[in-house]
Scaffold this active site. Structure first.
Site, short mmCIF file in Angstrom:
data_model
loop_
_atom_site.label_atom_id
_atom_site.label_comp_id
_atom_site.label_asym_id
_atom_site.label_seq_id
_atom_site.Cartn_x
_atom_site.Cartn_y
_atom_site.Cartn_z
N GLU A 1 2.03 -0.15 -4.91
CA GLU A 1 1.01 0.81 -5.31
C GLU A 1 1.73 2.14 -5.55
O GLU A 1 1.93 2.93 -4.64
CB GLU A 1 -0.06 0.96 -4.24
CG GLU A 1 -1.20 1.88 -4.67
CD GLU A 1 -2.13 2.27 -3.54
OE1 GLU A 1 -3.29 2.57 -3.83
OE2 GLU A 1 -1.69 2.28 -2.37
N ASP B 1 0.83 -1.19 0.00
CA ASP B 1 0.00 0.00 0.00
C ASP B 1 0.87 1.26 0.00
O ASP B 1 1.94 1.28 0.62
CB ASP B 1 -0.89 -0.03 1.25
CG ASP B 1 -1.86 1.12 1.31
OD1 ASP B 1 -2.67 1.27 0.37
OD2 ASP B 1 -1.82 1.87 2.30
#
Length: 520
Positions: free
Chosen positions: A275, A246
């Site tokens: 990400e 993330d």
């Protein structure tokens, strides 16, 4: 005796050597599960209802709410005392056991990888506010459930990737509470405190529920990935095959590279995908792969008419060239996910939607399919795009489900789409590209007309192995499409508005004769 062969013969020997070298490259790519894999993404709470929801009701104490499976998520109000929005603590009751019970569906689609949004102990439904990375949220199960899920996926020939949220934790994390309460706490320097920060601690995008970790602290890095009993390493030993990280761009190049090395040291061939919304070129080898933010935006703009074919082709080709094909093959191509409106809502026109999906499944990369996309679930901004899975739509003959399966089957059956190189075609109003390997029969040609007008064009295919007169076979048959035949590297095509052609060469025509007999 002249030791130098004639030019033609020398060129042939050179070509043969090239073929042998290329064969090894493509065989190595094909052995690496990370290349061209089809990834199926699941929010555990919303994917499948638990077998006995009533037995779990005590796991959702107020102000948390356990919703009915047929209820849709609605925007809530901000809860000042909790520092979260009320819709962040609405639950639908899915767990790891119920997800495991639905693997027949995932397998029937043809997916290679199951990717789970965060499952570690956290307060919210989305679990991006970890309380303890090493524990699983009790609503979802336990570490044993993770091990059992991984083992079952491996038995079916699939892999498991988890979501790692290592830039920040939740404000209710015991480590943060201890650090906040006591400046002498051993966890004080795990976070960054200061009067300049809302709530007193540096938080991700100033969200007070998400205090950022101090990754400059070696003890933090030991806990996350460096130590033998660290989070990253221990889950890989449990059977997990990789991590999606993330907000990886916030973690930065150096710490990402350290984490990736730790993952590979623990399990060779594991996947670390970041990400990363930034231009991807320089993020390798800090990560193995990225989520293709830019490619998603470009493809949606092409499909809905905001971007012309020439501009799209130039930008996609530069992106692939700059990032490198090996990195692109591992990177995830997504059109929607838990952070975006669903594709059926973003592209309500079916022709535009299918054009975008054809590109998603034929460009170099790993298509990332968000749960419910296979039955065209709708959903707008957060939290609408996180609705519970519509199992009532999963039935034989559902057109979107059949279409999705056909796209996945296309990738599985055609080696070039999984591990092949990319070469743009010479076009003007169309966008086209070639996926190719060491074997000419693997070649796949993709052409799209994103405009609202019929386009007739001469297209050149720069592949020296494609023979003059080759018939091109449609891999996705379309009504009223005329058969195409290669004439001296050229194709004369006429394409309807918002249409596509996916073609392969017929290298072994019926009748026993082929001019490919000495060209493989």
């Amino acid at each position: 005796m002249n030791e130098n062969p004639p030019a033609g013969r020398g060129a042939g020997l050179h070509a043969n050597r090239q073929d042998r070298e290329l064969e090894g490259v493509f065989e190595a790519r094909a052995r690496d599960w990370r290349n061209g894999a089809v990834v199926y993404q699941v929010l555990v709470d919303r994917y499948a209802p638990a077998a006995d929801l009533e037995a779990k009701r005590h796991l959702y104490p107020a102000p948390k709410r356990l919703r009915r499976w047929d209820e849709l998520p609605q925007p809530g109000t901000y809860l000042e005392d909790r520092k979260v929005w009320s819709h962040e603590i609405d639950f639908w009751g899915g767990d790891l056991a119920s997800t495991r019970a639905r693997l027949d569906h995932v397998e029937s689609l043809g997916a290679d990888v199951l990717y789970l949004n965060p499952i570690c102990l956290a307060y919210t439904n989305h679990k991006y506010d970890a309380l303890d990375y090493q524990a699983i949220s009790p609503e979802y199960g336990s570490r044993d459930d993770v091990r059992e899920l991984a083992a079952e996926l491996h038995r079916r020939g699939m892999k498991l990737v988890l979501d790692g949220v290592f830039n920040h934790m939740g404000r209710n994390a015991p480590r943060f509470r201890a650090a906040e309460a006591d400046p002498a706490s051993p966890f004080r320097d795990w976070f960054v405190f200061g009067a300049q920060y809302p709530g007193g601690a540096r938080a991700w995008w100033r969200a007070e529920n998400l205090p950022e970790l101090n990754l400059e602290n070696p003890r933090v890095r030991e806990h996350i990935h460096a130590a033998p009993d660290s989070v990253v390493r221990s889950y890989l030993r449990d059977g997990v095959d990789g991590w999606r990280l993330d907000v990886a761009f916030d973690i930065g190049f150096t710490f990402l590279e350290q984490l990736t090395r730790s993952a590979h040291a623990e399990k060779a061939g594991s996947l670390v995908v970041g990400e990363i919304a930034n231009y991807p070129r320089d993020w390798f080898p800090s990560v193995d792969a990225v989520m293709h933010f830019a490619l998603r935006h470009l493809t949606l703009r092409l499909a809905d008419g905001r971007l012309d074919a020439t501009s799209y082709g130039a930008m996609v080709t530069r992106l692939i060239d700059d990032a490198g094909i090996e990195n692109m093959l591992k990177s995830w191509i997504y059109l929607d996910n838990h952070d975006t409106p669903r594709l059926a809502t973003t592209l309500p026109d079916a022709r535009a939607r299918r054009l975008a999906q054809v590109l998603q499944f034929t460009l170099p990369g790993s298509p990332n399919l968000y749960y419910g996309a296979e039955v065209e679930m709708a959903g707008g901004e957060d939290p609408s795009m996180r609705a519970p899975m519509r199992w009532d739509l999963v039935e034989a003959g559902h057109p979107a489900l059949d279409w999705t399966r056909s796209l996945i089957r296309l990738r599985r059956e055609h080696r070039a789409l999984r591990v092949g190189n990319y070469r743009p075609l010479s076009t003007r109003r169309l966008y086209g590209f070639e996926r190719w390997t060491d074997r000419v029969a693997d070649t796949v040609i993709v052409l799209v007309n994103p405009s609202d007008a019929t386009v007739s064009e001469t297209v050149m295919i720069a592949n020296s192995k494609l023979m003059d007169g080759t018939t091109m076979i449609d891999l996705i048959p379309a009504p009223q499409s005329r058969p195409l035949r290669l004439a001296a590297t050229l194709l004369e095509v006429e394409m309807a508005p918002r249409s596509f052609r996916v073609l392969r060469p017929e290298t072994a025509p019926p009748g026993g004769y082929t001019n490919y007999k000495r060209v493989q």
